[in-house]
Design a protein around this motif. Structure first.
Motif, PDB file in Angstrom:
ATOM      1  N   LEU A  81      69.904  39.794  63.068  1.00 21.95           N
ATOM      2  CA  LEU A  81      68.858  39.333  62.159  1.00 21.95           C
ATOM      3  C   LEU A  81      67.513  39.988  62.452  1.00 21.95           C
ATOM      4  N   ARG A  82      67.328  40.470  63.677  1.00 27.03           N
ATOM      5  CA  ARG A  82      66.056  41.133  64.008  1.00 27.03           C
ATOM      6  C   ARG A  82      65.906  42.459  63.255  1.00 27.03           C
ATOM      7  N   LYS A  83      67.050  42.988  62.750  1.00 27.84           N
ATOM      8  CA  LYS A  83      67.002  44.243  62.001  1.00 27.84           C
ATOM      9  C   LYS A  83      66.710  44.015  60.517  1.00 27.84           C
ATOM     10  N   VAL A  84      66.640  42.751  60.119  1.00 28.62           N
ATOM     11  CA  VAL A  84      66.473  42.419  58.710  1.00 28.62           C
ATOM     12  C   VAL A  84      65.069  41.887  58.474  1.00 28.62           C
ATOM     13  N   ASN A  85      64.423  42.377  57.420  1.00 30.06           N
ATOM     14  CA  ASN A  85      63.126  41.844  57.038  1.00 30.06           C
ATOM     15  C   ASN A  85      63.287  40.406  56.537  1.00 30.06           C
ATOM     16  N   ARG A  89      63.636  33.665  56.389  1.00 32.16           N
ATOM     17  CA  ARG A  89      63.797  33.230  55.002  1.00 32.16           C
ATOM     18  C   ARG A  89      65.227  33.433  54.530  1.00 32.16           C
ATOM     19  N   LEU A  90      65.859  34.540  54.930  1.00 34.23           N
ATOM     20  CA  LEU A  90      67.255  34.774  54.563  1.00 34.23           C
ATOM     21  C   LEU A  90      68.155  33.685  55.131  1.00 34.23           C
ATOM     22  N   ALA A  91      67.944  33.342  56.401  1.00 33.68           N
ATOM     23  CA  ALA A  91      68.762  32.305  57.031  1.00 33.68           C
ATOM     24  C   ALA A  91      68.559  30.964  56.342  1.00 33.68           C
ATOM     25  N   THR A  92      67.309  30.636  56.021  1.00 29.85           N
ATOM     26  CA  THR A  92      67.008  29.359  55.363  1.00 29.85           C
ATOM     27  C   THR A  92      67.645  29.292  53.983  1.00 29.85           C
ATOM     28  N   ARG A  93      67.527  30.375  53.207  1.00 32.68           N
ATOM     29  CA  ARG A  93      68.093  30.381  51.863  1.00 32.68           C
ATOM     30  C   ARG A  93      69.619  30.372  51.894  1.00 32.68           C
ATOM     31  N   THR A  94      70.188  31.001  52.916  1.00 36.03           N
ATOM     32  CA  THR A  94      71.648  30.954  53.061  1.00 36.03           C
ATOM     33  C   THR A  94      72.111  29.520  53.263  1.00 36.03           C
ATOM     34  N   LEU A  95      71.461  28.817  54.174  1.00 30.71           N
ATOM     35  CA  LEU A  95      71.812  27.420  54.434  1.00 30.71           C
ATOM     36  C   LEU A  95      71.578  26.559  53.198  1.00 30.71           C
ATOM     37  N   LEU A  96      70.501  26.829  52.472  1.00 28.84           N
ATOM     38  CA  LEU A  96      70.189  26.062  51.268  1.00 28.84           C
ATOM     39  C   LEU A  96      71.280  26.226  50.211  1.00 28.84           C
ATOM     40  N   TRP A  97      71.744  27.460  50.015  1.00 27.55           N
ATOM     41  CA  TRP A  97      72.795  27.689  49.024  1.00 27.55           C
ATOM     42  C   TRP A  97      74.136  27.128  49.493  1.00 27.55           C
ATOM     43  N   PHE A  98      74.378  27.116  50.799  1.00 27.33           N
ATOM     44  CA  PHE A  98      75.565  26.433  51.317  1.00 27.33           C
ATOM     45  C   PHE A  98      75.545  24.973  50.877  1.00 27.33           C
ATOM     46  N   ARG A 410      68.895  37.574  44.926  1.00 29.72           N
ATOM     47  CA  ARG A 410      67.619  36.915  44.733  1.00 29.72           C
ATOM     48  C   ARG A 410      66.504  37.573  45.552  1.00 29.72           C
ATOM     49  N   GLU A 411      66.877  38.125  46.718  1.00 32.84           N
ATOM     50  CA  GLU A 411      65.890  38.764  47.586  1.00 32.84           C
ATOM     51  C   GLU A 411      65.680  40.236  47.242  1.00 32.84           C
ATOM     52  N   GLY A 412      66.460  40.752  46.292  1.00 34.36           N
ATOM     53  CA  GLY A 412      66.307  42.143  45.880  1.00 34.36           C
ATOM     54  C   GLY A 412      66.871  43.147  46.855  1.00 34.36           C
ATOM     55  N   ILE A 413      67.810  42.727  47.716  1.00 31.86           N
ATOM     56  CA  ILE A 413      68.380  43.651  48.707  1.00 31.86           C
ATOM     57  C   ILE A 413      69.848  43.958  48.413  1.00 31.86           C
ATOM     58  N   LEU A 414      70.373  43.457  47.294  1.00 29.06           N
ATOM     59  CA  LEU A 414      71.766  43.732  46.930  1.00 29.06           C
ATOM     60  C   LEU A 414      71.874  45.135  46.360  1.00 29.06           C
ATOM     61  N   ASP A 415      72.814  45.916  46.864  1.00 24.30           N
ATOM     62  CA  ASP A 415      73.074  47.255  46.350  1.00 24.30           C
ATOM     63  C   ASP A 415      73.906  47.124  45.076  1.00 24.30           C
TER      64      ASP A 415
END
Length: 445
Positions: A81-85, A89-98, A410-415
């Motif tokens: 996760l340290r390699k990801v901007n 927020r990504l972790a929080t949104r992942t848990l939220l969508w779970f 949603r975060e704009g990082i999907l290829d």
């Protein structure tokens, strides 16, 4: 891009001579049903024993990799996760969508149960049930997170405790920074080694399918399914509504991508989950298909292992909701709004209790104990559980691949290009890496 044209041009010619993995699985299903029917109808004991042994060996091979795989996957995923901007927020949104998708799934399960009354007219009575050996309670759940020692969680395959140990190690490694890099390099190498070994096991899935499906048919036949017809149909319909109704709707409206393409890319993991009944065992395939769907590798390596141990729309949402109504019907217990809200709460908060290789017994007993329903009701469902678990696990894994796609979009990082191109089974990847081009070329193809 242009330099990769030659290897890519050769790939279709190779693929045309291969028996697709999905077809191997389908063939295994068909043979399993045939052999299981023969073993039961003709009373062929040696055939039934052989099917049991084949299925048991396949599951045992999966179990061998589960403990170290979960530990190193969670450890590496946290440090990645340290390699990801915007990692937090990504972790929080992942848990939220779970949580959001779990709530939707449990609502569908409750609605189907209230409409069909699955326990009515079965002929089953409370005397037919027996209390299970494994229980789940909130005290056990909370106190069971922290292990008493480091060894026992691995020897007893307590996945929740393994996740705890891995999370602590991962956070400590992040705090140490560069001092922990040698350990992280070792962890990444061990994880790759485990995944490579598990690929070999996964290639045996068609054979394992013959044994697992054959054993289910030989042991239970169609008579038992008939007695539980409404409940079985409810589980499959509920899971299908979530997987092929809710998920496509979320993909189209939230992620704004083609839902058909998602299933085309994720299908290898979904079909393996169906036959293996193991979210954790399917995890390497789930991660591969998620990456092929355009989710960044650093984020996928966090979201998928995290989801494989906590994201259970089939086992922890649809199933306990329907099972609670089924058992309440048998024991003639009236459920009200408060009980339905409790079921939803347990499904969202307690889903980590299902962490393991197969089954949802602990989650069900946790739900029943919260509602005050007799735990003996679990015994009514044990015989039919393997047949139910196939669809439950397939739904689990589909959701574990879905959420990273939603969050990435949603975060704009999907290829989006990779998403549109995802179609082939991840089992074809090693063969595609053979040409002189770098390994990334087939993934982008």
């Amino acid at each position: 891009m242009s330099v990769s044209a030659s290897p890519q041009a050769q790939a279709p010619a190779k693929a045309s001579f291969k028996f697709p993995f999905w077809a191997q699985i389908v063939a295994g299903l068909a043979l399993g049903v045939l052999f299981g029917w023969l073993a039961r109808s003709q009373d062929i004991s040696w055939l039934k024993t052989t099917l049991e042994q084949v299925g048991d060996i396949f599951i045992q091979l999966l179990k061998l990799a589960v403990a170290p795989l979960v530990f190193f996957a969670i450890l590496v995923s946290i440090t990645n996760l340290r390699k990801v901007n915007n990692a937090a927020r990504l972790a929080t949104r992942t848990l939220l969508w779970f949580m959001i998708t779990s709530l939707i799934a449990v609502a569908i399960g409750l609605a189907i149960g209230l409409l069909t009354d699955p326990g009515a007219g079965t002929g089953l009575t409370p005397a037919d049930g027996k209390e299970p050996k494994r229980h789940g309670s909130w005290i056990d759940f909370l106190t069971g997170i922290v292990p008493k020692d480091i060894i026992t969680p691995f020897t007893e395959l307590n996945v929740l405790q393994i996740v705890f140990l891995a999370a602590v190690a991962g956070i400590a490694a992040l705090q140490l920074g560069s001092k922990a890099q040698p350990v992280l390099n070792l962890a990444e190498s061990v994880l790759e080694l485990l995944q490579k070994a598990l690929w070999w096991v996964i290639r045996l899935a068609p054979i394992g399918t013959v044994g697992l499906i054959g054993t289910a048919i030989a042991s239970y036949g169609w008579d038992l399914i008939g007695k539980y017809a409404t409940f079985t149909a409810d589980i499959y319909i509920g899971c299908a509504l979530v997987m092929f109704g809710v998920y496509p709707l979320l993909l189209a409206t939230v992620a704004k991508v083609n839902p058909v393409q998602f299933f085309k890319g994720a299908w290898p993991a979904i079909q393996l989950a169906f036959v293996s009944r193991s979210s954790v065992g399917t995890m390497p395939v789930t991660q591969k298909v998620t990456e092929r769907l355009g989710v960044p590798k650093e984020y996928a390596s966090f979201a998928v292992p995290f989801g494989a141990t906590t994201k259970m729309d089939g086992c922890a949402a649809i199933y306990p909701a329907l099972a609670a109504i089924f058992i309440a019907n048998i024991f003639d217990v009236q459920l009200g709004i408060k009980e339905y809200l409790l079921i939803a709460f347990v499904s969202v908060v307690g889903s980590a209790a299902t962490a393991g290789l197969t089954g949802a017994t602990v989650m069900l007993t946790l739900t029943l104990s919260t509602l005050g329903l007799p735990l003996a009701g679990v015994g009514l469902l044990m015989a039919i559980d393997p047949i139910l678990d196939m669809m439950r696990t397939a739904t689990n894994v589909a959701g574990q691949a879905l959420v990273p796609v939603l969050v990435s979009a949603r975060e704009g990082i999907l290829d989006k290009e990779a998403y549109a191109a995802a179609s082939s089974s991840p089992l074809d990847e090693p063969a595609a890496e053979a040409p002189t081009e770098p390994a990334k070329v087939p993934v982008a193809a």
